[in-house]
Write a protein that holds these residues in place. Structure first.
Motif, PDB file in Angstrom:
ATOM      1  N   ALA A 169       0.839  -1.203   0.000  1.00  0.00           N
ATOM      2  CA  ALA A 169       0.000   0.000   0.000  1.00  0.00           C
ATOM      3  C   ALA A 169       0.874   1.252   0.000  1.00  0.00           C
ATOM      4  O   ALA A 169       0.564   2.250  -0.667  1.00  0.00           O
ATOM      5  CB  ALA A 169      -0.940   0.001   1.205  1.00  0.00           C
ATOM      6  N   ARG A 178       2.289   1.734  -3.470  1.00  0.00           N
ATOM      7  CA  ARG A 178       1.266   2.235  -4.398  1.00  0.00           C
ATOM      8  C   ARG A 178       1.096   3.748  -4.275  1.00  0.00           C
ATOM      9  O   ARG A 178       0.733   4.418  -5.237  1.00  0.00           O
ATOM     10  CB  ARG A 178      -0.089   1.566  -4.123  1.00  0.00           C
ATOM     11  CG  ARG A 178      -0.219   0.177  -4.700  1.00  0.00           C
ATOM     12  CD  ARG A 178      -1.677  -0.253  -4.756  1.00  0.00           C
ATOM     13  NE  ARG A 178      -2.319  -0.336  -3.449  1.00  0.00           N
ATOM     14  CZ  ARG A 178      -2.261  -1.404  -2.648  1.00  0.00           C
ATOM     15  NH1 ARG A 178      -1.586  -2.471  -3.016  1.00  0.00           N
ATOM     16  NH2 ARG A 178      -2.889  -1.404  -1.486  1.00  0.00           N
ATOM     17  N   SER A 179       1.319   4.267  -3.086  1.00  0.00           N
ATOM     18  CA  SER A 179       1.116   5.699  -2.863  1.00  0.00           C
ATOM     19  C   SER A 179       2.434   6.469  -2.795  1.00  0.00           C
ATOM     20  O   SER A 179       2.475   7.605  -2.336  1.00  0.00           O
ATOM     21  CB  SER A 179       0.281   5.917  -1.593  1.00  0.00           C
ATOM     22  OG  SER A 179       0.805   5.157  -0.516  1.00  0.00           O
ATOM     23  N   GLU A 216      -2.902   4.605   1.848  1.00  0.00           N
ATOM     24  CA  GLU A 216      -2.884   5.320   0.566  1.00  0.00           C
ATOM     25  C   GLU A 216      -3.305   6.776   0.737  1.00  0.00           C
ATOM     26  O   GLU A 216      -2.912   7.641  -0.048  1.00  0.00           O
ATOM     27  CB  GLU A 216      -3.773   4.602  -0.451  1.00  0.00           C
ATOM     28  CG  GLU A 216      -3.184   3.268  -0.915  1.00  0.00           C
ATOM     29  CD  GLU A 216      -4.125   2.469  -1.796  1.00  0.00           C
ATOM     30  OE1 GLU A 216      -5.024   3.075  -2.405  1.00  0.00           O
ATOM     31  OE2 GLU A 216      -3.962   1.238  -1.873  1.00  0.00           O
TER      32      GLU A 216
END
Length: 246
Positions: free
Chosen positions: A25, A28-29, A222
């Motif tokens: 996570a 992803r961010s 996120e």
């Protein structure tokens, strides 16, 4: 006798899975996973199970009930960094602080009175300042503790300016149990952080966001969470033997 180790082994396996999901996570961010703390919330779970997760290398554990944390903490290693999560009655402040010298963070200052009680008790105990998060009620539920978002700046200012034994460290929220308030409650907490940091002259990266639990921690990360509180996903479903008072 074979059943218990299997359960305990499962908690360690589950922890590793959670840490992997946290890392994914974060990636992803565009964030570093090292900047996100996973607090393993062990309420209703036995000391033996906490010890298994500790032995796997984890150090951050959380509890929601005073009696439970003061029972468990002395039976476990002193280098555990305990978090108390949620509302605390002012008459339990001395019990909590006296019983858990390794309390690392209090996640739940929801009014000036509790801040003042904590500040005074820490001074009397002569212990180092305690890191605290201001709890914001982002879902608008009457049953939830936490200050209304409109009051978060005032309460943060009170902690920072008038409570020398407390270290204002950020904000936390508890969303709805069915996660229907996600991600709106996270957005509200982000807005509160922007307002608080502006009022206090703090950099936003110095102000923690504790948001996200078993059902929504990836989305929380996120959106900027620095502290996720994971209970059942690590330890399994909770078993409530009897009603506990906070």
């Amino acid at each position: 006798m074979m059943a218990a180790p299997a359960v305990e082994g499962a908690a360690v396996t589950a922890l590793r899975s959670v840490l992997l999901r946290v890392r994914q996570a974060a990636e992803r961010s565009g964030r570093q996973a090292e900047g996100i703390r996973v607090v393993a919330v062990s309420k209703t779970k036995p000391v033996s199970l906490v010890r298994q997760v500790y032995d796997a290398g984890h150090r951050y554990f959380g509890e929601n009930y005073v009696q439970e944390i003061i029972d468990k903490a002395p039976q476990l290693p002193e280098d555990i960094k305990w978090h108390f999560v949620g509302h605390l009655q002012s008459n339990k402040v001395k019990t909590l602080l006296g019983g858990v010298p390794n309390l690392d963070m209090f996640e739940g200052v929801d009014n000036e009175k509790i801040a003042n009680h904590l500040d005074k008790a820490i001074s009397n105990l002569g212990r180092n300042p305690l890191k605290v998060l201001v709890q914001v009620n982002t879902s608008g539920e009457a049953s939830k503790s936490g200050i209304d978002p409109s009051g978060c700046v005032g309460l943060a200012q009170h902690v920072k300016m008038r409570c020398p034994n407390l270290e204002f460290s950020g904000l936390m929220t508890i969303g709805m149990p069915d996660y229907t308030s996600t991600p709106e409650n996270f957005r509200i907490l982000l807005n509160c952080r922007a307002e608080v940091c502006k009022a206090l002259g703090m950099a936003e990266d110095q102000c923690e966001l504790s948001m996200g639990m078993s059902g929504d921690f990836e989305q929380a990360i996120e959106m900027g969470s620095t502290n996720v509180r994971i209970g059942s996903t690590i330890f399994g479903p909770r078993v409530y033997a009897k009603k506990q008072q906070n």
